[in-house]
Structure formats: C-alpha cells, structure tokens
Design a protein around this motif. Structure first.
Motif, PDB file in Angstrom:
ATOM      1  N   PHE A 147      17.500  70.431  57.424  1.00 28.71           N
ATOM      2  CA  PHE A 147      18.624  70.764  56.555  1.00 28.71           C
ATOM      3  C   PHE A 147      19.636  70.642  57.752  1.00 28.71           C
ATOM      4  O   PHE A 147      19.495  70.270  58.770  1.00 28.71           O
ATOM      5  N   ASN A 148      21.396  70.559  57.021  1.00 25.47           N
ATOM      6  CA  ASN A 148      21.987  69.895  58.228  1.00 25.47           C
ATOM      7  C   ASN A 148      23.082  70.575  58.198  1.00 25.47           C
ATOM      8  O   ASN A 148      23.225  71.647  57.009  1.00 25.47           O
ATOM      9  N   ARG A 149      24.174  71.200  59.630  1.00 21.20           N
ATOM     10  CA  ARG A 149      24.839  72.568  59.879  1.00 21.20           C
ATOM     11  C   ARG A 149      25.953  71.420  59.414  1.00 21.20           C
ATOM     12  O   ARG A 149      27.691  72.448  59.422  1.00 21.20           O
ATOM     13  N   ASP A 150      25.592  70.117  59.862  1.00 24.61           N
ATOM     14  CA  ASP A 150      26.840  69.329  59.941  1.00 24.61           C
ATOM     15  C   ASP A 150      28.071  69.000  58.683  1.00 24.61           C
ATOM     16  O   ASP A 150      28.495  68.472  58.605  1.00 24.61           O
ATOM     17  N   GLU A 151      28.274  69.660  57.494  1.00 23.47           N
ATOM     18  CA  GLU A 151      28.658  69.455  56.480  1.00 23.47           C
ATOM     19  C   GLU A 151      29.994  70.812  56.378  1.00 23.47           C
ATOM     20  O   GLU A 151      30.163  71.900  56.660  1.00 23.47           O
ATOM     21  N   ALA A 152      31.188  69.729  55.004  1.00 24.35           N
ATOM     22  CA  ALA A 152      31.527  70.244  54.517  1.00 24.35           C
ATOM     23  C   ALA A 152      31.600  70.541  53.252  1.00 24.35           C
ATOM     24  O   ALA A 152      31.661  68.652  52.570  1.00 24.35           O
ATOM     25  N   LYS A 153      32.667  71.034  52.298  1.00 25.65           N
ATOM     26  CA  LYS A 153      32.816  70.577  50.617  1.00 25.65           C
ATOM     27  C   LYS A 153      33.974  70.428  50.688  1.00 25.65           C
ATOM     28  O   LYS A 153      34.798  71.491  50.601  1.00 25.65           O
ATOM     29  N   LEU A 154      34.965  69.764  49.640  1.00 21.11           N
ATOM     30  CA  LEU A 154      35.697  69.943  48.933  1.00 21.11           C
ATOM     31  C   LEU A 154      36.684  69.422  47.832  1.00 21.11           C
ATOM     32  O   LEU A 154      35.047  68.715  46.662  1.00 21.11           O
ATOM     33  N   PHE A 173      33.021  67.123  46.633  1.00 17.70           N
ATOM     34  CA  PHE A 173      32.006  66.036  47.154  1.00 17.70           C
ATOM     35  C   PHE A 173      32.275  66.670  48.383  1.00 17.70           C
ATOM     36  O   PHE A 173      32.693  67.514  48.686  1.00 17.70           O
ATOM     37  N   THR A 174      30.556  65.883  49.442  1.00 14.40           N
ATOM     38  CA  THR A 174      30.709  66.375  50.409  1.00 14.40           C
ATOM     39  C   THR A 174      31.271  65.595  52.100  1.00 14.40           C
ATOM     40  O   THR A 174      30.462  64.746  51.569  1.00 14.40           O
ATOM     41  N   VAL A 175      31.344  65.886  52.975  1.00 14.17           N
ATOM     42  CA  VAL A 175      31.872  64.931  53.820  1.00 14.17           C
ATOM     43  C   VAL A 175      30.869  65.849  55.476  1.00 14.17           C
ATOM     44  O   VAL A 175      30.724  67.196  55.437  1.00 14.17           O
ATOM     45  N   ASN A 176      31.147  64.962  56.516  1.00 12.29           N
ATOM     46  CA  ASN A 176      31.075  65.552  57.991  1.00 12.29           C
ATOM     47  C   ASN A 176      32.311  66.448  58.061  1.00 12.29           C
ATOM     48  O   ASN A 176      32.845  66.540  58.145  1.00 12.29           O
ATOM     49  N   ARG A 177      31.873  67.471  58.905  1.00 14.31           N
ATOM     50  CA  ARG A 177      32.336  68.496  59.152  1.00 14.31           C
ATOM     51  C   ARG A 177      33.333  68.206  59.955  1.00 14.31           C
ATOM     52  O   ARG A 177      34.830  69.103  59.799  1.00 14.31           O
ATOM     53  N   VAL A 178      33.217  67.281  60.501  1.00 12.48           N
ATOM     54  CA  VAL A 178      34.213  66.523  61.108  1.00 12.48           C
ATOM     55  C   VAL A 178      35.362  66.256  60.638  1.00 12.48           C
ATOM     56  O   VAL A 178      36.668  65.813  61.845  1.00 12.48           O
ATOM     57  N   ASP A 179      34.772  65.148  60.114  1.00  9.33           N
ATOM     58  CA  ASP A 179      36.071  64.765  58.893  1.00  9.33           C
ATOM     59  C   ASP A 179      36.830  65.495  58.243  1.00  9.33           C
ATOM     60  O   ASP A 179      37.362  65.328  56.836  1.00  9.33           O
ATOM     61  N   TYR A 180      36.565  67.297  58.426  1.00  4.58           N
ATOM     62  CA  TYR A 180      36.618  68.019  56.955  1.00  4.58           C
ATOM     63  C   TYR A 180      38.845  68.182  56.908  1.00  4.58           C
ATOM     64  O   TYR A 180      39.070  68.097  56.020  1.00  4.58           O
ATOM     65  N   ALA A 181      39.048  68.400  58.030  1.00  6.52           N
ATOM     66  CA  ALA A 181      40.420  68.311  58.514  1.00  6.52           C
ATOM     67  C   ALA A 181      41.112  67.224  57.924  1.00  6.52           C
ATOM     68  O   ALA A 181      42.019  67.309  56.890  1.00  6.52           O
ATOM     69  N   LYS A 182      40.598  66.208  57.850  1.00  2.00           N
ATOM     70  CA  LYS A 182      41.143  64.968  57.680  1.00  2.00           C
ATOM     71  C   LYS A 182      41.565  64.517  56.583  1.00  2.00           C
ATOM     72  O   LYS A 182      42.305  64.280  55.469  1.00  2.00           O
ATOM     73  N   ALA A 183      39.319  64.962  55.906  1.00  2.00           N
ATOM     74  CA  ALA A 183      39.827  64.535  54.393  1.00  2.00           C
ATOM     75  C   ALA A 183      40.840  65.389  53.256  1.00  2.00           C
ATOM     76  O   ALA A 183      41.167  65.366  52.280  1.00  2.00           O
ATOM     77  N   GLU A 184      40.949  67.217  53.723  1.00  2.00           N
ATOM     78  CA  GLU A 184      41.971  67.704  52.894  1.00  2.00           C
ATOM     79  C   GLU A 184      43.172  67.036  52.896  1.00  2.00           C
ATOM     80  O   GLU A 184      43.923  66.802  52.063  1.00  2.00           O
ATOM     81  N   GLU A 185      43.982  66.418  54.221  1.00  2.00           N
ATOM     82  CA  GLU A 185      44.875  66.005  54.421  1.00  2.00           C
ATOM     83  C   GLU A 185      44.813  64.775  53.410  1.00  2.00           C
ATOM     84  O   GLU A 185      46.414  64.776  52.141  1.00  2.00           O
ATOM     85  N   VAL A 186      43.733  63.704  53.424  1.00  2.00           N
ATOM     86  CA  VAL A 186      44.314  63.017  52.272  1.00  2.00           C
ATOM     87  C   VAL A 186      44.097  62.850  50.678  1.00  2.00           C
ATOM     88  O   VAL A 186      45.252  62.361  50.049  1.00  2.00           O
ATOM     89  N   LEU A 187      43.770  64.285  50.928  1.00  2.00           N
ATOM     90  CA  LEU A 187      42.679  64.712  49.424  1.00  2.00           C
ATOM     91  C   LEU A 187      44.385  64.526  48.350  1.00  2.00           C
ATOM     92  O   LEU A 187      44.562  65.368  47.660  1.00  2.00           O
ATOM     93  N   THR A 188      44.950  65.777  49.588  1.00  2.00           N
ATOM     94  CA  THR A 188      45.965  66.964  49.152  1.00  2.00           C
ATOM     95  C   THR A 188      47.376  65.974  48.899  1.00  2.00           C
ATOM     96  O   THR A 188      47.932  65.875  47.737  1.00  2.00           O
ATOM     97  N   LYS A 189      47.494  64.250  49.060  1.00  3.35           N
ATOM     98  CA  LYS A 189      48.455  63.436  48.249  1.00  3.35           C
ATOM     99  C   LYS A 189      47.636  63.351  47.215  1.00  3.35           C
ATOM    100  O   LYS A 189      48.240  62.968  46.636  1.00  3.35           O
TER     101      LYS A 189
END
Ligand code: ADP
Ligand code: ASP
Ligand code: MG
Length: 409
Positions: free
Chosen positions: A258-265, A308-324
């Motif tokens: 199992f892995n808790r370091d996950e985030a989804k967008l 899709f899912t990314v590592n939780r540390v990249d969540y904020a950055k991924a959200e920023e990229v995706l918004t654009k």
C-alpha cells in the motif's frame, strides 16, 4: 570462505551501542573466514534532520547542494563502524561513495549507478580488511556528489554485490524478513521464506519500502542472491529468488502493498477527440511530474473526464499545470484529492487464477469501502481508496486472501 555484502539500515546503526552490535556481528563473519563488504545508512532520523535544515532555509533547495548535505549522514556511520571494528582488533577501512568511485549519472537526489570501481575494495579485502562503504551516495563524471533517492543504501549494497560478484547480499533491517504486508500495520502479517524478484519488485514499486525499488531491479538484472534479515535477531530472513513455487504450493496472492503518497487529479468535461490525452499529460511530464494510474472513460456525449494519480508531493504543481491545460482545451474544470491511498494485491499465482479482482472488490464492498480507481497487470491489482479506510482495507484483504499468520492471533 564466501564473499558477503551486508547492508545495515538506519535503525540498525541508530545509536553507538547498535553500531557496536553491528561490529560484533561482522567480527563473527570475519572470524568464520569470510570476506565482508558493508554498506551503511545514516543513523536513523539523520537524513530527515538534514532535509529539515535545508527546508528551513529554502522551499526549493538546490539539488546539488542537497546531495552535498544529505550525503554527510552516511559519512558519520562509516567512520564510527570502522572505529568499532578496529577496537575489536578487526582491520577495517571506510570509504565514501566518491572515494570508492561509485560513478552515477548527474540526476541529483535520484541518481543511478553506472559503474563501480572495485580496485580499492579488492585490495583491502586481500589485505584482510572489512571494507565499509557509505550507502546512498555516489559521484558523477564531473566529481559532484550525488545521492540515489530515499532508501538508496539498499541499492548501494546490491550494486556492490553485483560488481564484486558476491556470494550473497544481506540487507539487515529492523524486521526479520519480507512479510505478506507491512507488519507495523497488520500484526497478523506473515514472514515469507522466499519471494520472487518479480513479486518483490511489484511490492516495492507499489509502496512496500522494505527494499528500494532499484535495489530489487539491480538484484534481478545481475542475479544477485538477496536476503532480508533482522540486524539483531537470528534467523534466515527472506530470500529473494528467481524460483517460483510449484503450482500446488504457490498462493494466488503473495502479499499486499500500500502507498499513502498518492494524489489524484481529474480534468472534467474534456472534448473526446484524438490527441487529448497527450495534450493533458505532455505538460505534466514536462513539469517533471511522474504519472501513475490513468483512467479515461468513453464519452457518453462529446466530452469525458480524464483522471490520473501522481505522488502527493507533486499535487499542487500538477494542479497548477492542469488548470492552464484545462483552459486551453476548453475543459469544464479540474478537481482533485490528496487524501487517497493505493492498495495492491501482488502474486504470480494470479496468472493462473480467475476471480481475484471480483473477490477483492467484494471484500471492499462488505467493508463499505468505495473504490475510486482500479488498475491491473498480470501479477497485481491496485485500487485507490479514501486514505482513512486504508488500514481497514489492508486488514480485511489480508484475512480474506488467507494471508493471516494464525500463530500470532
Ligand atoms: P532500513 O532503515 O533498515 O532501511 P526501512 O524502514 O527502510 O529500514 O524498511 C524496513 C521497514 O519496512 C519495516 O520496519 C516495515 O515497517 C516496512 N515494511 C513495509 N512493507 C513491508 C513488508 N512487506 N515486509 C516487511 N517490512 C515492510
Ligand atoms: N539515509 C538514506 C535515507 O534515509 C538512505 C537509506 O537509509 O537507505 O533515505
Ligand atoms: Mg530502507
């Protein structure tokens, strides 16, 4: 007489007393006539402390300087262990990664080992010394200090064993082997006598941090006999092997990771036309964000949702990229969550058994746990669930797939 490579993790060298204990153990191997090369981690908590210092100065510390900083932890333990051995009359010599010449690429904080110069080590072994090498670190072609990613001392150990063609590589840690799942979470977890490289690689990739993924890759590629053992208790630990059990004894499921370091967008309301997936994931990749699971539904009308899912540390950055990206694509909105976790069943036995997925979904349904994303491969099934149900899900699945150690109950 054999050549062993030992690796001792952070808790196994966490105090001066424990370092003395490791020296006693190494002396026994030496007295039995074996050659030993040792890779050691930093004392437990030290790497985190060093990262904390850097973060107190900057939220984006320079990777090159991070490596200069975090590699110091291992330099402390190699020197102390060498002193402890010499106190016992055992000749020993310590080396940093760059002194050995563990050549890596230049990808700071996640460098890959390219070559190991074994001349110094062999000369020391010939002189009867135990050789102690700082784990987790190397040096690129320009002489910059590099590190191999968290947990990287495992990879140093295995890479040394491969380069020296050692008879066995022993990973000494704070558990007495590889268990069916993390024994800190499921107290009925069972130690395995052996596990295949293929399964261990899946377990490590899916979140079982008992071995760093790259160390398992290395061991598989160079056929290094690898064993995970407790650093202060006797026992045979777990052998990582190429052999699969016979079909009679082969369990369908070998373990649960199992892995808790996950985030989804999710990008919602994307036009369902060719090229959209690449338009979404291209900029994510360009931002150096690794994507794990990907789900896109068939469009009921002319638009669809892309998750899709990314590592939780990249969540904020991924959200920023995706918004654009969403704006450029004319998508409706971007949604996401970072309180999710991934649970995976792993087993080579799955190849020859149908119905594993439906049983898994059934068990989760009985516990009222909602499945958010599913992905499968030949030897694993992963689901994403709400993080607060993670432990419940792992325990229920562990019992349902007959993995519980009944001796413990
Ligand atoms: P070290 O500091 O020795 O490298 P780690 O903390 O990196 O030790 O790895 C050992 C830990 O891995 C154990 O304490 C245990 O909680 C965890 N772990 C996770 N999954 C498993 C598993 N399937 N089997 C054994 N240990 C596991
Ligand atoms: N000290 C490093 C870490 O904590 C490397 C290791 O222990 O394997 O990640
Ligand atoms: Mg580790």
């Amino acid at each position: 007489m054999a050549l062993y490579v030992h690796k001792y993790g952070g808790t196994s060298v966490g105090t001066v007393e424990k370092i003395e204990g490791v020296a006693d153990k190494l002396k026994k191997f030496k007295d039995a006539g074996h050659d030993v090369v040792v890779a050691v981690s930093a004392m437990s908590g030290e790497t985190n402390r060093l990262i904390g210092l850097a973060n107190a100065i900057s939220d984006q510390p320079i990777p090159r300087e991070m490596d200069v900083l975090v590699s110091t932890g291992e330099q402390v333990t190699i020197a102390l262990l060498s002193m402890a051995l010499q106190k016992r009359g055992v000749p020993a010599r310590s080396y940093t990664g760059s002194q050995v010449m563990i050549l890596t690429d230049s990808a700071h904080m996640k460098a890959r080992i390219q070559d190991i110069d074994t001349d110094n080590i062999r000369a020391d072994l010939d002189e009867g010394r135990i050789v102690i090498v700082a784990g987790f670190q190397g040096c690129d072609a320009e002489g910059n200090i590099t590190t191999l990613g968290r947990g990287g001392s495992d990879t140093t150990g295995v890479a040394l064993a491969a380069a020296l063609k050692a008879d066995e590589c022993h990973i000494y840690t704070d558990v007495d082997g590889v268990y069916t799942t993390d024994p800190r979470v499921v107290d009925k977890a069972k130690r395995m006598d052996k596990i295949t490289f293929e399964e261990m690689l899946e377990m490590a990739s899916l979140g079982s941090k008992v071995l760093q993924i790259r160390s398992v890759e290395f061991a598989g590629k160079y056929k290094v006999p690898l064993r995970v053992l407790h650093s202060s208790k006797e026992g045979n630990g777990t052998l990582i092997t190429t052999e699969e059990g016979s079909s009679v004894e082969q369990p369908v499921i070998s373990g649960i990771a199992f892995n808790r370091d996950e985030a989804k967008l999710t990008v919602m309301g994307v036009p369902d036309i060719p090229g959209v997936a690449s338009k979404i994931l291209g900029p994510v990749g360009a931002a150096n964000i690794e994507v794990d699971m990907i789900v896109q539904n068939v469009a009921a009308d002319k638009t669809t949702d892309f998750t899709f899912t990314v590592n939780r540390v990249d969540y904020a950055k991924a959200e920023e990229v995706l918004t654009k990206v969403a704006k450029d694509l004319g998508a409706r909105e971007v949604a996401g969550a970072n309180d999710i976790a991934k649970v995976s069943l792993v087993g080579v036995g799955m190849r020859s058994h149908a119905g594993v997925a439906s049983k898994m979904f059934d068990v989760l349904a009985q516990e009222n746990i909602n499945i958010q994303i599913i992905s499968t491969s030949e030897i694993k099934i992963s689901v994403v669930v709400d993080e607060k149900y993670l432990e419940l899900a792992v325990r229920a699945l562990h019992t349902a797939f007959d993995l519980d150690d009944d001796k413990e109950s």
